[in-house]
Design a protein around this motif. Structure first.
Motif, short mmCIF file in Angstrom:
data_model
loop_
_atom_site.label_atom_id
_atom_site.label_comp_id
_atom_site.label_asym_id
_atom_site.label_seq_id
_atom_site.Cartn_x
_atom_site.Cartn_y
_atom_site.Cartn_z
N GLN A 114 -4.73 -14.61 4.10
CA GLN A 114 -5.01 -13.37 4.61
C GLN A 114 -6.38 -13.49 5.06
N VAL B 40 -5.97 -3.04 6.47
CA VAL B 40 -5.58 -3.21 5.12
C VAL B 40 -4.81 -4.30 4.59
N ALA B 41 -3.86 -4.52 5.29
CA ALA B 41 -2.95 -5.82 5.17
C ALA B 41 -3.90 -7.06 5.10
N PRO C 76 -7.11 -6.44 1.80
CA PRO C 76 -6.28 -5.58 0.91
C PRO C 76 -7.44 -4.85 0.11
N ARG C 77 -8.65 -5.24 -0.19
CA ARG C 77 -9.70 -4.31 -1.11
C ARG C 77 -9.94 -3.17 -0.41
N GLU D 115 -8.19 -0.64 1.12
CA GLU D 115 -7.44 0.25 0.47
C GLU D 115 -8.15 1.19 -0.32
N ARG E 123 -3.72 0.28 9.33
CA ARG E 123 -2.84 -0.39 8.35
C ARG E 123 -2.92 -1.89 8.39
N MET F 6 0.89 -1.16 0.02
CA MET F 6 -0.06 0.03 0.06
C MET F 6 1.12 1.10 0.13
#
Length: 282
Positions: free
Chosen positions: A161, A272-273, A276-277, A279, A269, A1
């Motif tokens: 994830q 988001v990790a 991932p979508r 972000e 953060r 990101m």
């Protein structure tokens, strides 16, 4: 990101905004959540009937959503529901607000649930998450070891994830989830002073392994909770909403000796990790 901009204040990674507790004032609740500094909520589904509801709410309020079958709803689930989930994930695969398969997992705390049936449906959903390259949001209640075994077997030893929601296991189990690539969700339960082990984990686990959540309207923080005796005496149980996240987060930050702002940025953060979508939605 990208790292050239500051992350929004808070991301609530686990919300049930479709719950009946919000039927009377759902839009007002979401407005109050935004005013409280929560930039984004991830709405979790529980069964096939909830999928279109959470999707519509996410689009209406600018949030994200996950699709899945909750372990408490596996008694009514059939193979047809897994087929329906596969079709739903396929038809929504290009929807940027679909960020995970969830809430899925195992629950060995509630009596009367068929453990073998739960695991069959859980593993089927893990396979769908792999097929559609989506993270998972896991329900973890007295089930960490079985959840981990399925993750290793279905994943073939490859990382995942996603988030182990409302984590309340041992340090060893926490590290096993982290080793598989998952983040751990912490929320209102860790605001209770008697939750010694949970508070120790929230204080000592690596900061980059933690995401913030409310599970609203469930798992109220200490300041909203009323005992059965208090309720019998007429005290109203406080309603948990995502607007409580900044106060919950500040309590968690205090356990780590961090400012609330630093904890908000770190957990955003991490969210988001894990998903991932998110972000692109911020």
């Amino acid at each position: 990101m990208r790292h050239d901009r500051r992350m929004p204040a808070w991301i609530d990674t686990h919300v049930h905004l479709d719950a009946p507790e919000f039927d009377a004032d759902r839009d007002a609740v979401r407005t109050a959540v935004r005013d409280a500094g929560v930039a984004l909520c991830v709405l979790q589904s529980i069964d096939a009937r909830s999928w279109p509801v959470v999707r519509a709410l996410a689009h209406r309020h600018g949030d994200a959503y996950a699709l899945g079958i909750h372990p408490l709803f596996t008694p009514a689930a059939t193979a047809a529901d897994i087929d329906a989930l596969e079709r739903e994930l396929a038809s929504r695969r290009d929807d940027p607000r679909l960020v995970a398969v969830g809430e899925i997992g195992l629950d060995y705390f509630v009596p009367g649930l068929d453990g073998a049936r739960q695991e069959e449906i859980y593993r089927a959903q893990l396979r769908l998450a792999r097929r559609f390259d989506l993270p998972v949001v896991l329900h973890v209640r007295k089930s960490s070891d079985r959840l981990l075994r399925a993750l290793r077997e279905v994943g073939g030893g490859q990382p995942w994830q996603g988030i182990a929601h409302a984590f309340n296991g041992s340090r060893q189990q926490a590290e096993a989830f982290i080793d598989l690539g998952l983040k751990l969700g912490f929320g209102g339960a860790a605001t209770f002073e008697r939750a010694l082990q949970l508070r120790r984990l929230a204080a000592e686990l690596p900061l980059d392994a933690i995401v913030a959540e409310t599970d609203s309207p469930d798992i109220p923080p200490q300041w909203l909770y009323r005992t059965a005796a208090e309720r019998a005496a007429g005290a109203a149980q406080g309603r948990n909403t995502p607007a409580e996240l900044p106060r919950i987060g500040a309590a968690l930050a205090g356990l780590r000796g961090l400012t609330a702002d630093a904890f908000a940025e770190a957990t955003a953060r991490n969210a988001v990790a894990a998903l991932p979508r998110l972000e692109a939605l911020l």
